[in-house]
Design an enzyme around this catalytic site. Sequence first.
Site: not given
Ligand SMILES: NC(=O)c1ccc[n+]([C@@H]2O[C@H](COP(=O)([O-])OP(=O)(O)OC[C@H]3O[C@@H](n4cnc5c(N)ncnc54)[C@H](OP(=O)(O)O)[C@@H]3O)[C@@H](O)[C@H]2O)c1
Length: 279
Positions: A65, A102
């Site tokens: 992205k 998004d």
């Molecule tokens: N519905 C939709 O259209 C849509 C669109 C986009 C994304 N999503 C979903 O949103 C989620 C996040 O996506 P992203 O792209 O933002 O991912 P990302 O950039 O990898 O961020 C992941 C986030 O989760 C936190 N996290 C992961 N493991 C954790 C744990 N064990 N304890 C506490 N915090 C934890 C991370 O914290 P740290 O910074 O501490 O690592 C970070 O804030 C995914 O599940 C994705 O599928 C959905």
Amino acid sequence: MAKACVIGWPVEHSRSPLIHRYWLAQYGIDGAYDKEAVRPEDFAAFVGALAEHGYIGANVTLPHKEAALHLARTADEAAIAIGAANTLWLDADGHLHASNTDAYGFMTNLDAEAPQWNEGLGAAMVLGAGGAARAVLYGLIKATEAKIFLANRTRARAEALAHLFRPRVEVVDWEARNAALGTCGLLINTTSLGMTGQAPLDIDLTALPQDAVVADIVYNPLLTPLLVAAAKRGNPTVDGLGMLLHQAVPGFERWFGVRPEVTPALRAHVVASLSPEAA
Ligand SMILES: NC(=O)c1ccc[n+]([C@@H]2O[C@H](COP(=O)([O-])OP(=O)(O)OC[C@H]3O[C@@H](n4cnc5c(N)ncnc54)[C@H](OP(=O)(O)O)[C@@H]3O)[C@@H](O)[C@H]2O)c1
């Protein structure tokens, strides 16, 4: 025949083909929507030859992205503010343009599913500081005057996002997230916790007002442990699937010339591919 695709690495899990092929069939459009698994090191070359691959545009998912934004000749305000693009298209001269839908998807779904969310809203809590959090914060800041708290396991990432959106976002320690819910009328999980194969989000909702809207952007399973716990205590809930469906609308319109509708039938079509509830 107009052709678009979703580009990711991996891309197999993407639900975008389900959505766009459904609309192509529904509107009787002579078009196609494919999946393209492209390695990060090959992404720039692939996008540079999008037309040669037969495409007029594409969705972009992880991990491309940010690269997509940088490769485009122009990008809309949302993509620039979010620092990432999820929708690309070529113009008549073959120039590449980028958007990020998004925030639009999240806010359109929130407005549709919980239209009261902003009424008298004092504060909102966003959990997580990844790419999705940045999109949600961008959307929220444009839509509400309320205070926005941000809590993330890694505080430095939350600080970086708060700095980008200063002065609207206030960082709360991850350990203080439960206590901070007392003044919140909206709670949004943007972490990956609660997803199939991941631990549930560790949160105590006791302090959260009972009329607070609880939204999760995780959509597989549809009913995450957070949403199940929130619904059990009577909070209105918004699941993550609506965001996914609505974020697809502008891209489809751009490529295929019809603004498609997010309907219960489309939702049911995609739900059939998801886990029903957290194990
Ligand atoms: N519905 C939709 O259209 C849509 C669109 C986009 C994304 N999503 C979903 O949103 C989620 C996040 O996506 P992203 O792209 O933002 O991912 P990302 O950039 O990898 O961020 C992941 C986030 O989760 C936190 N996290 C992961 N493991 C954790 C744990 N064990 N304890 C506490 N915090 C934890 C991370 O914290 P740290 O910074 O501490 O690592 C970070 O804030 C995914 O599940 C994705 O599928 C959905």
